[in-house]
Structure formats: structure tokens, C-alpha cells
Scaffold this motif. Structure first.
Motif, PDB file in Angstrom:
ATOM      1  N   PHE A  76      78.825 113.223  91.830  1.00  9.99           N
ATOM      2  CA  PHE A  76      79.067 111.830  92.200  1.00  9.99           C
ATOM      3  C   PHE A  76      79.465 111.778  93.664  1.00  9.99           C
ATOM      4  CE2 PHE A  76      79.869 111.988  87.642  1.00  9.99           C
ATOM      5  CZ  PHE A  76      79.072 110.945  87.189  1.00  9.99           C
ATOM      6  N   VAL A  77      78.753 110.964  94.425  1.00 10.57           N
ATOM      7  CA  VAL A  77      78.974 110.855  95.860  1.00 10.57           C
ATOM      8  C   VAL A  77      79.610 109.503  96.146  1.00 10.57           C
ATOM      9  CG1 VAL A  77      77.884 110.834  98.134  1.00 10.57           C
ATOM     10  CG2 VAL A  77      77.000 112.325  96.331  1.00 10.57           C
ATOM     11  N   VAL A  78      80.714 109.504  96.870  1.00 13.58           N
ATOM     12  CA  VAL A  78      81.441 108.280  97.211  1.00 13.58           C
ATOM     13  C   VAL A  78      81.438 108.098  98.717  1.00 13.58           C
ATOM     14  CG1 VAL A  78      83.612 107.004  96.996  1.00 13.58           C
ATOM     15  CG2 VAL A  78      82.936 108.627  95.216  1.00 13.58           C
ATOM     16  N   ALA A  79      81.033 106.918  99.135  1.00 17.27           N
ATOM     17  CA  ALA A  79      81.061 106.596 100.556  1.00 17.27           C
ATOM     18  C   ALA A  79      81.770 105.269 100.740  1.00 17.27           C
ATOM     19  CB  ALA A  79      79.646 106.520 101.128  1.00 17.27           C
ATOM     20  N   SER A  80      82.291 105.059 101.917  1.00 24.30           N
ATOM     21  CA  SER A  80      82.970 103.814 102.219  1.00 24.30           C
ATOM     22  C   SER A  80      81.959 102.765 102.643  1.00 24.30           C
ATOM     23  CB  SER A  80      83.999 104.019 103.331  1.00 24.30           C
ATOM     24  OG  SER A  80      84.553 102.782 103.738  1.00 24.30           O
ATOM     25  N   GLY A  81      82.211 101.548 102.211  1.00 22.62           N
ATOM     26  CA  GLY A  81      81.381 100.447 102.659  1.00 22.62           C
ATOM     27  C   GLY A  81      81.708 100.014 104.058  1.00 22.62           C
ATOM     28  N   ASN A  82      82.780 100.566 104.613  1.00 18.27           N
ATOM     29  CA  ASN A  82      83.178 100.278 105.993  1.00 18.27           C
ATOM     30  C   ASN A  82      83.287 101.604 106.729  1.00 18.27           C
ATOM     31  OD1 ASN A  82      84.366  99.567 108.413  1.00 18.27           O
ATOM     32  ND2 ASN A  82      85.920  98.218 107.486  1.00 18.27           N
ATOM     33  N   PRO A  83      82.377 101.884 107.667  1.00 18.50           N
ATOM     34  CA  PRO A  83      82.412 103.191 108.348  1.00 18.50           C
ATOM     35  C   PRO A  83      83.721 103.473 109.064  1.00 18.50           C
ATOM     36  CG  PRO A  83      80.355 102.030 108.791  1.00 18.50           C
ATOM     37  CD  PRO A  83      81.261 101.044 108.119  1.00 18.50           C
ATOM     38  N   ASN A  84      84.491 102.439 109.313  1.00 19.25           N
ATOM     39  CA  ASN A  84      85.750 102.629 110.044  1.00 19.25           C
ATOM     40  C   ASN A  84      86.940 102.851 109.119  1.00 19.25           C
ATOM     41  OD1 ASN A  84      84.459 102.240 112.550  1.00 19.25           O
ATOM     42  ND2 ASN A  84      84.560  99.991 112.252  1.00 19.25           N
ATOM     43  N   LEU A  89      87.852 104.473  96.773  1.00 18.39           N
ATOM     44  CA  LEU A  89      87.655 104.932  95.399  1.00 18.39           C
ATOM     45  C   LEU A  89      87.391 106.417  95.410  1.00 18.39           C
ATOM     46  CD1 LEU A  89      87.223 103.326  92.556  1.00 18.39           C
ATOM     47  CD2 LEU A  89      84.826 103.952  92.875  1.00 18.39           C
ATOM     48  N   SER A  90      88.001 107.115  94.464  1.00 16.33           N
ATOM     49  CA  SER A  90      87.714 108.547  94.308  1.00 16.33           C
ATOM     50  C   SER A  90      87.198 108.775  92.909  1.00 16.33           C
ATOM     51  CB  SER A  90      88.980 109.375  94.570  1.00 16.33           C
ATOM     52  OG  SER A  90      90.058 108.950  93.752  1.00 16.33           O
ATOM     53  N   VAL A  91      86.188 109.679  92.809  1.00 15.28           N
ATOM     54  CA  VAL A  91      85.552 109.955  91.531  1.00 15.28           C
ATOM     55  C   VAL A  91      85.664 111.442  91.222  1.00 15.28           C
ATOM     56  CG1 VAL A  91      83.453 109.768  90.153  1.00 15.28           C
ATOM     57  CG2 VAL A  91      83.927 108.071  91.935  1.00 15.28           C
ATOM     58  N   ALA A  92      86.246 111.763  90.082  1.00 12.65           N
ATOM     59  CA  ALA A  92      86.358 113.159  89.658  1.00 12.65           C
ATOM     60  C   ALA A  92      85.010 113.673  89.186  1.00 12.65           C
ATOM     61  CB  ALA A  92      87.405 113.270  88.545  1.00 12.65           C
ATOM     62  N   SER A  93      84.932 114.986  89.021  1.00 12.95           N
ATOM     63  CA  SER A  93      83.657 115.595  88.626  1.00 12.95           C
ATOM     64  C   SER A  93      83.196 115.129  87.253  1.00 12.95           C
ATOM     65  CB  SER A  93      83.787 117.122  88.639  1.00 12.95           C
ATOM     66  OG  SER A  93      84.813 117.544  87.738  1.00 12.95           O
ATOM     67  N   ASN A  94      84.122 114.676  86.407  1.00 13.39           N
ATOM     68  CA  ASN A  94      83.737 114.182  85.081  1.00 13.39           C
ATOM     69  C   ASN A  94      83.336 112.708  85.085  1.00 13.39           C
ATOM     70  OD1 ASN A  94      86.172 112.912  85.434  1.00 13.39           O
ATOM     71  ND2 ASN A  94      87.140 113.708  83.556  1.00 13.39           N
ATOM     72  N   MET A 108      96.354 110.973  86.704  1.00  9.95           N
ATOM     73  CA  MET A 108      97.194 109.923  87.238  1.00  9.95           C
ATOM     74  C   MET A 108      96.529 109.330  88.467  1.00  9.95           C
ATOM     75  SD  MET A 108      99.899 109.655  85.318  1.00  9.95           S
ATOM     76  CE  MET A 108     101.057 108.807  86.375  1.00  9.95           C
ATOM     77  N   CYS A 109      96.341 107.977  88.432  1.00  3.50           N
ATOM     78  CA  CYS A 109      95.682 107.282  89.540  1.00  3.50           C
ATOM     79  C   CYS A 109      96.737 106.568  90.378  1.00  3.50           C
ATOM     80  CB  CYS A 109      94.665 106.279  89.013  1.00  3.50           C
ATOM     81  SG  CYS A 109      93.858 105.285  90.299  1.00  3.50           S
ATOM     82  N   SER A 110      96.805 106.922  91.647  1.00  2.64           N
ATOM     83  CA  SER A 110      97.720 106.248  92.566  1.00  2.64           C
ATOM     84  C   SER A 110      96.967 105.164  93.313  1.00  2.64           C
ATOM     85  CB  SER A 110      98.302 107.255  93.573  1.00  2.64           C
ATOM     86  OG  SER A 110      99.048 108.250  92.901  1.00  2.64           O
ATOM     87  N   PRO A 111      97.455 103.899  93.270  1.00  3.15           N
ATOM     88  CA  PRO A 111      96.737 102.808  93.924  1.00  3.15           C
ATOM     89  C   PRO A 111      96.509 103.087  95.397  1.00  3.15           C
ATOM     90  CG  PRO A 111      98.518 101.975  92.553  1.00  3.15           C
ATOM     91  CD  PRO A 111      98.712 103.455  92.633  1.00  3.15           C
ATOM     92  N   GLY A 112      95.339 102.650  95.857  1.00  9.11           N
ATOM     93  CA  GLY A 112      95.013 102.815  97.257  1.00  9.11           C
ATOM     94  C   GLY A 112      95.007 101.476  97.970  1.00  9.11           C
ATOM     95  N   THR A 113      94.084 101.308  98.879  1.00  6.35           N
ATOM     96  CA  THR A 113      93.984 100.076  99.650  1.00  6.35           C
ATOM     97  C   THR A 113      92.676  99.381  99.316  1.00  6.35           C
ATOM     98  OG1 THR A 113      92.967 101.282 101.473  1.00  6.35           O
ATOM     99  CG2 THR A 113      95.363 101.016 101.537  1.00  6.35           C
ATOM    100  N   PRO A 114      92.626  98.077  99.518  1.00  2.42           N
ATOM    101  CA  PRO A 114      91.376  97.357  99.257  1.00  2.42           C
ATOM    102  C   PRO A 114      90.253  97.854 100.157  1.00  2.42           C
ATOM    103  CG  PRO A 114      93.216  95.832  99.418  1.00  2.42           C
ATOM    104  CD  PRO A 114      93.724  97.159  99.877  1.00  2.42           C
ATOM    105  N   GLY A 115      89.042  97.703  99.683  1.00  5.57           N
ATOM    106  CA  GLY A 115      87.877  98.106 100.458  1.00  5.57           C
ATOM    107  C   GLY A 115      86.634  98.116  99.590  1.00  5.57           C
ATOM    108  N   ILE A 116      85.582  98.711 100.148  1.00  6.62           N
ATOM    109  CA  ILE A 116      84.306  98.776  99.447  1.00  6.62           C
ATOM    110  C   ILE A 116      83.888 100.226  99.323  1.00  6.62           C
ATOM    111  CG2 ILE A 116      81.878  98.061  99.481  1.00  6.62           C
ATOM    112  CD1 ILE A 116      82.706  95.712 101.244  1.00  6.62           C
ATOM    113  N   ALA A 117      83.519 100.611  98.118  1.00  8.70           N
ATOM    114  CA  ALA A 117      83.026 101.971  97.873  1.00  8.70           C
ATOM    115  C   ALA A 117      81.594 101.907  97.370  1.00  8.70           C
ATOM    116  CB  ALA A 117      83.919 102.677  96.859  1.00  8.70           C
ATOM    117  N   ILE A 118      80.803 102.898  97.802  1.00  8.68           N
ATOM    118  CA  ILE A 118      79.407 102.966  97.376  1.00  8.68           C
ATOM    119  C   ILE A 118      79.213 104.288  96.647  1.00  8.68           C
ATOM    120  CG2 ILE A 118      77.009 102.938  98.127  1.00  8.68           C
ATOM    121  CD1 ILE A 118      78.028 101.430 100.631  1.00  8.68           C
TER     122      ILE A 118
END
Length: 797
Positions: A76-84, A89-94, A108-118
Motif C-alpha cells: 500500500f502506497v500513501v502519498a500526500s495530496g499536498n506536496p508541501n 494517513l498511514s497504512v500498515a502492511s495488513n 493504537m492510532c494517534s490522531p494526526g493533522t487534517p489533509g489529503i492522502a492518496i
């Protein structure tokens, strides 16, 4: 107001994802049938999620043959919708995704910041299409506002008018709309307004808008939702109908009456105008007739504003009209808000009308009508007794099909349509016969006579104009009930209306079939509709009959109050199921009333004569009425304006010259030119000439006394079930037969070739398939009394 990020940034981010997955694999498929050819990611649709929220992703690989590739490693490949900014979002191997960061065990999921993940999935170098995830703070509320540069001019939108709205998402009273992603839009009634998400040109990240289009008149609510949160309802009104005006063939000069040969048709144009004065291009109208056996619409609903009524083979008169009838027009308004046609000027300056009178005639002699006869003589207390019903036509072999009836009927009524079905009420349950079948037979609605709310015990009171709905008054059960049976389907359950301590005595459907008016012996008018709940209206215990007006906007009720005829609105108010809009005193209590199919139109609206049967007299009453249009208001008016009775007057009474009598059958025939009366102990058919007030008596042969009768719609033929006097060497006494009476001598109509004058043929029942058995009843043993025909109904053509 709207919030947006940069469309360029999101496009750049997706390009970056493609480049990144190109390092890990490739979007193109591998060669060979066994390798991975395509990859799909689940969920594949873009979605929104709260910071700290979780989601599970999975992926599936397919080979060239379309089979699933098993055991392949998924990345699973995660990229930011904002290059800056880093991906939110983080995705584990499962495949477990966290809107933030996972701990090392990915539990355990620790909240992050708003944004866009692809997100993409890669298997053996082949990548899936991306899924975009919008990570945002928790949404507390969504508010809908208009999104145009100027507010709408009115509080309603005319048909096909478009308008844009937007949803604003809040978290702790902070606008977070630009982080929540696409909003979903819903209308509670898509027939009133349609919704399409709208992205403004050159603003690809503005995902909170909707374009609405007004459709059918009515009220609805808009809802915006995203990430499990839904807005409060936002009221939306597609402008209600103000008025409907009719024209014959779209021509004002054609007036509001027309004569047409049977088999022909009449084109009617309806112009519907909303409360803003805008003409609807596609008005959702209901087309109605006051006499479906004479003139009928093949389709009773249309949105073209044009419809054709067909003149059937049955001659006579009817009025036809169009209306805005719930639930397909003025949708969502409660109580239901029908709008009926009215006289008035069209937007183009030509005159329109509230009803069209149609007189169906024939250049050739009238058709020869046929009837069916049955008997009530089996009685309810004769176990094993069944009876016969039979068809009757003039000629050398007048008795046609003979059908066995397993229950004793108490009423008999045809369903108006040409593919005739006759309904038989009985204390054991409702029955019917499709008389056009090659081998007609009785069908019981329920094979068991109990319970009555299943077998539908009782007497048939009325049938809807489309021939589908049959109203049965149950006087067997306690409490008393009224059933509505839908003969057009075998799957629907009959409607059961409980009216404790009351017996239904008469009923009538409004021509548009919006309302059913039911009179009871305790002085109440019950109003039933599929739109509004059953509700009583106190009237008078002397009420005897109910018939609807030429435009369907109100009903005439005879005997309410006593010695009067009153008008009760079809539409309801929140405080009353029907409104008494006027009455006229009669000379005595009318037993029956007959609105004329001929209506005059003038500046005051419509004028309709009503003939009231008040033995020994017939009295003329005249109603002048018009509609009171609903005007634009803020807030919009959502209650009806009952029609206005400009005048309701008493006219001349005519004595029929028979003394006081008990009517067995009365019907206004032709185009309202004559009335047929058959009365108890009067051995004749009485023909009342409406134009000059004279009465002609056509004697029954041998001085026979009528039991029941039925007349054709043009009045040219009357079938009378009569008790015949004993004749030397004749049938066992008492004897009875069906008398076929030609009234053309009194009506000045052409005589069908195979008919004689007056009571030209008497038809006693004889079953040629049972040794010419003259008894309509079976199973009563030897020396059983003769059962005679005493129910009769002419079959519509």
C-alpha cells in the motif's frame, strides 16, 4: 461562501503518486495469462475520515483471464495530496489505515493533522487506481446556504429553474469545509427537486456545492452529508400550481362543449400556471371524466399538458377535466392540496375553461346493449343453495352464458371498462365475473367466508372511474366496516376502514380518485384518501346521496340538511376533512341527485344543473361555482382554498304524475336530456324529458311489476327484472322475467335494427343445459320455490 485548496497541488500530488508507484511497479499489466494484469483497491471510492479514525484497505489482483491471483504480496502506497505537507494517513502492511500514525504494533492510532492522502495498492508491479482520503477534524454540524451571488428572488422555484446551494461543515464552530472532501446531497422527494453535485469551473477542490433543478410542484427538504454527519433539513419549494385552464384542441373559440361520434376522440389542452404566473412546460396533471362509460382517457396522468379523451361505444354525456392531484402534484403538502381547472385567461390572452362537456352520439342507430341478471332468492339461510346468473341480449336466443354463483348476492355492479367485470356483493364475501372471458365463471375474493375483512362481506356501493377500486359496506361484522378492494392486482391487501356503530349507506369517488366520500346512517360524511387520514364530517342523518361536481372540486350531498342539497369541498383543511361551501333548500328531501353533464361557462365560472328526485317530483337545482386560486405568499400558502359557490338556487319542480312512489332505479341519461325512472308497483318505465318537463310512461308487458332495472348510458334501452302475473298454462307462479324495453319512441332516437318498440321482448330464465329448468336456484330439493331474476346490470361497451 466556500472553502478551497489548490487544484494544482492535488493534481501535482496525484502525478507524484504515479511516479512513485512507477518505481515500485508499473500501471501497465504483465504479459501472460498467469501474471497480474490489474489491481483493484477497496474502498475504491474517495471518502472522508476524522483525524484518529481508522479504515481497513484491501486489494485484489486479476490475471488476463479475469481470475483472481492468490497469494500475491500487496504493498500500500500513501502519498500526500499536498506536496508541501506530509500524508495525513498511514497504512500498515495488513491494510489497516490510521488518520494519523500507528504505534509499532499497528494497534493504537494517534490522531494526526487534517489533509489529503492518496492511496494505491501495488501487486507484482501493477498498481491500482488511487483512492483519495480527506482527513479532517470531527464534524459537529453542517449548514446549508445558497451559493449564488444573489439570493433567490422568491421563496419557490418554478419548474426547471436551477439554483446552487452549498454545505458548510463546522467543528467546534470553526469552518472546516475545505478539509472534509465531497459532500453528498439528498432530496426527500426527487419528484420535486433533483440534486447534482456541482464543481465550479477551474475550482476542482470546491466539493461542497449542489445544483438543484425544480421539477413537479411540491415541497421537499435538502440534506447535505459527509463523514457520517448530516445537515438539518433545508426546506425547498417547487412553486405550487395556482390555476389550470382547459381548451378543446388548444383553441379558445371552441368553447367548453363538443359533440363527437362514438369511437372518435377529443384533444384537450391544459395550461397550468404556478403561483409566480409561470406556465409549466411539463405539468404533472391527472385527467378525469365524470362518466367513464361514455368518455374516458386511456392514460389518466401525463406531463405534456395535452391528452385525448376517447368516445366509447356507449352513447351519452360526460364532463372531462384536468387537475393537479396529490400525490403526483403539489407533492408533500398535507392535507393534500388539489387544484382543479377553472375558467380564466391563459398567459397568451385566450380564454380557458374549468370543464369540457362531451356529448357522444352516433350517426347510425344506437348500439344494442347486453345485460347480466342474478337473483337474491337463495337467501342466506339455505344451506347448499347456489344460484345462476346469466347474460341477456335481444334476439331469438336471448339467454347467453349461464354462470353458477356459490353465494347469494345482494348487489351487482359493473366496473365501467369495456373488458367488463361485474362485482357481486354478498354477506359471505365479494365475488366477481369477467364476463368477456370465453368461459366466464365466478371468482371469490376469498374461498372462505370468514373473516369478513378477508372475504369482504357486504354490499357493493361504488367503483372507481378506472374500474380498479371496489367499495364494499360490511353490515355483517361488528364493528361496521368499509372495504376498498383493488381488483387490478392480486398482491395488495384490501383497505379496511372501521366505522364503529355506523353503517355506510352511499359512497362516491371523486373523478380524479383522490377522495372517497362515504355517507353513514348516523349523519356523518367520512372522507378517505391515500394522502390524508380517514376523518368524519358531521352532516345530517337525513343524507341520502352523494355525487361530484362537473370539475370534481366538490360533491353534492342530498338531504344534508334535510330538504336541502349541500356542497362539500373535495380538498381538506387542517381542521376539517371537507368544507360545507353552500346549500340550497329543496321542496322535500331528495332521495337521489343527478348532476348534469352539460355545463355552461361564463365570467362567474361554471354553471351546472342538478336534478333532484323527490317523489312524486323531479326538481331542478342550479349551482354557479368557480375556483379561488392560491396566490404567491411568504411563507407559501400550503392549505387549500375551497371552491366558491357564487349561487345555489332552486328551480322548477315537475310532477311525474304517478303519485308518491318508491324508486327502484333512476338514472340521468344521454347528455342529460332525459331521466329514466323505474319504481316499485308501477308497471312501466318512466322517461322524463329534461328540456320540457314532460313524462312518458312505457308500459311493461302483461302489467309486470319491476323489481330492479338498468339503463344504457343513452337511455335507449332499459332492462327490467320484473315479477310477471300468472298466465294460464304459463310458468309456475310466481314467475319472473327480464323485460327489454326500447325507449326511442320517447327519446326520439333511432331504433337499432333488431329492436322492437317499447317492451318488445320478455326473457324468462330457462337453463337449456338443465332440461329447460326455470329455477335460478339449485340445491333446494324437490318442490323448491322458483328463484327469479331480481338483480340486473347493463354491461358497458
Amino acid at each position: 461562501m466556500y472553502r478551497c485548496g489548490s487544484g494544482f497541488l492535488l493534481t501535482l500530488a496525484i502525478t507524484f503518486v504515479v511516479a512513485l508507484t512507477g518505481c515500485l511497479g508499473k500501471s501497465s499489466s504483465n504479459s501472460g495469462n498467469g501474471g497480474v494484469q490489474s489491481v483493484s483497491l477497496n474502498p475504491s471510492s474517495n471518502f472522508s475520515i476524522d483525524v484518529g479514525g481508522t479504515q481497513v484497505f484491501s486489494a485484489t489482483a486479476k490475471n488476463a483471464a479475469g481470475g483472481t491471483v492468490l497469494g500475491a504480496t500487496i504493498q500500500f502506497v500513501v502519498a500526500s495530496g499536498n506536496p508541501n505537507a506530509s500524508a495525513p494517513l498511514s497504512v500498515a502492511s495488513n491494510g489497516s489505515a490510521c488518520a494519523g500514525t500507528w504505534d509499532p504494533s499497528a494497534t493504537m492510532c494517534s490522531p494526526g493533522t487534517p489533509g489529503i492522502a492518496i492511496i494505491t495498492a501495488v501487486i507484482e508491479g501493477v498498481s491500482s487506481p488511487p483512492t483519495t482520503v480527506y482527513v479532517h477534524q470531527h464534524i459537529d454540524s453542517i449548514k446549508i446556504t445558497q451559493a449564488e451571488t444573489q439570493p433567490p428572488q422568491f421563496d419557490c422555484f418554478s419548474q426547471d429553474q436551477t439554483w446552487q446551494f452549498q454545505g458548510i461543515a463546522y467543528s467546534n464552530n470553526v469552518d472546516i469545509t475545505n478539509t472534509v472532501g465531497p459532500m453528498s446531497w439528498l432530496s426527500t422527494n426527487a419528484a420535486v427537486v433533483t440534486t447534482i453535485p456541482f464543481v465550479p469551473p477551474n475550482q476542482p477542490n470546491v466539493l461542497n456545492r449542489v445544483q438543484t433543478t425544480a421539477k413537479s410542484p411540491g415541497i421537499s427538504n435538502l440534506f447535505a452529508s459527509v463523514s457520517g454527519t448530516t445537515s438539518s433539513p433545508f426546506p425547498y419549494t417547487s412553486c405550487l400550481i395556482q390555476a389550470i385552464h382547459l381548451q378543446i384542441g388548444g383553441q379558445s373559440q371552441a368553447g367548453n362543449s363538443i359533440t363527437v361520434s362514438n369511437g372518435g376522440s377529443v384533444s384537450i389542452t391544459a395550461t397550468a400556471v404556478d403561483v409566480l404566473g409561470v406556465t409549466l412546460a411539463n405539468p404533472p396533471l391527472t385527467w378525469s371524466t365524470t362518466n367513464p362509460e361514455v368518455a374516458a382517457f386511456s392514460s389518466t396522468t401525463s406531463t405534456s399538458g395535452i391528452n385525448s379523451t376517447t368516445a366509447r361505444a356507449n352513447l351519452g354525456g360526460a364532463t372531462v377535466f384536468a387537475s393537479c392531484t396529490p400525490p403526483t402534484c403539489n407533492i408533500g403538502v398535507l392535507p393534500g392540496l388539489p387544484i382543479y381547472a377553472s375558467d380564466g385567461m391563459l398567459p397568451n390572452g385566450t380564454k380557458g375553461y374549468g370543464a369540457i362537456s362531451v356529448d357522444v352520439t352516433s350517426a347510425s342507430p344506437p348500439p344494442t346493449y347486453a345485460a347480466w341478471a342474478a337473483t337474491t332468492d337463495c337467501g342466506e339461510n339455505s344451506p347448499g343453495c347456489s344460484s345462476a346468473m346469466f347474460s341477456v341480449t335481444p334476439g331469438t336466443t336471448p339467454i347467453g352464458a349461464i354462470v353458477s354463483v356459490p353465494r347469494t348476492p345482494n348487489s351487482m355492479m359493473f366496473n365501467h371498462v369495456s373488458a367488463g367485470r361485474v362485482y357481486l356483493g354478498s354477506d359471505q364475501g365479494l365475488m366477481y365475473v369477467d364476463v368477456s372471458a370465453s368461459s366466464p365463471s365466478v371468482v371469490e375474493v376469498s374461498s372462505s367466508s370468514t373473516p369478513c375483512n378477508v372475504s369482504l362481506c357486504g354490499k357493493v356501493l361504488t367503483i372507481s372511474n378506472d374500474g380498479k377500486l371496489v367499495v364494499v359496506a360490511d353490515t355483517v361484522s361488528n364493528p361496521s366496516q368499509v372495504y376498498i378492494y383493488d381488483g387490478s392486482t392480486t398482491t395488495s391487501t384490501p383497505v379496511d376502514l372501521v366505522i364503529p356503530g355506523e353503517t355506510a349507506t352511499a359512497a362516491a369517488f371523486s373523478p380524479d380518485q383522490l377522495k372517497l366520500f362515504i355517507l353513514t346512517d348516523t349523519g356523518k360524511l367520512y372522507v378517505y384518501s391515500t394522502v390524508d387520514a380517514l376523518a368524519p364530517v358531521p352532516i345530517a342523518t337525513t343524507a341520502t346521496d352523494v355525487k361530484f361536481s362537473a370539475d370534481g372540486s366538490f360533491a353534492y350531498v342530498a338531504g344534508a340538511p334535510a330538504n336541502s342539497v349541500s356542497a362539500f369541498s373535495t380538498c381538506s383543511l387542517p381542521t376539517s376533512a371537507s368544507v360545507d361551501i353552500g346549500n340550497v333548500a329543496a321542496s322535500s328531501t331528495p332521495l337521489e341527485i343527478f348532476p348534469s353533464p352539460v355545463v355552461q361557462a361564463d365570467s362567474q365560472g361554471l354553471t351546472q344543473n342538478v336534478l333532484a328526485l323527490e317523489p312524486p317530483n323531479i326538481e331542478f337545482l342550479t349551482a354557479k361555482f368557480t375556483q379561488d386560486p392560491i396566490l404567491y405568499k411568504v411563507p407559501p400558502q400550503l392549505t387549500c382554498n375551497p371552491p366558491i359557490i357564487a349561487s345555489f338556487s332552486e328551480g322548477t319542480s315537475f310532477n311525474l304524475g304517478q303519485g308518491n312512489f318508491t324508486p327502484l332505479y333512476t338514472q340521468l341519461v344521454a347528455d342529460g336530456a332525459a331521466m329514466i325512472i323505474v319504481a316499485q308497483n308501477i308497471p312501466a318505465v318512466l322517461v322524463f324529458n329534461v328540456s320540457n318537463g314532460t313524462t312518458t310512461s312505457i308500459p311493461l308487458a302483461n302489467g309486470s311489476l319491476p323489481i330492479s332495472a338498468s339503463a344504457s348510458t343513452d337511455g335507449s334501452q332499459v332492462y327490467v327484472a320484473a315479477s310477471d302475473p300468472c298466465q294460464p298454462g304459463g310458468l309456475t307462479c310466481p314467475a319472473g322475467s327480464v323485460h327489454i324495453v326500447n325507449t326511442c319512441g320517447a327519446l326520439s332516437c333511432s331504433v337499432p335494427p333488431n329492436l322492437g318498440q317499447g317492451d318488445f321482448q320478455q326473457v324468462p330464465y330457462i337453463n337449456i343445459n338443465d332440461n329447460n329448468n326455470p329455477n335460478m336456484c339449485n340445491g333446494q330439493g324437490t318442490n323448491a320455490p322458483i328463484c327469479l331474476p331480481n338483480l340486473i346490470a347493463i354491461r358497458p361497451q
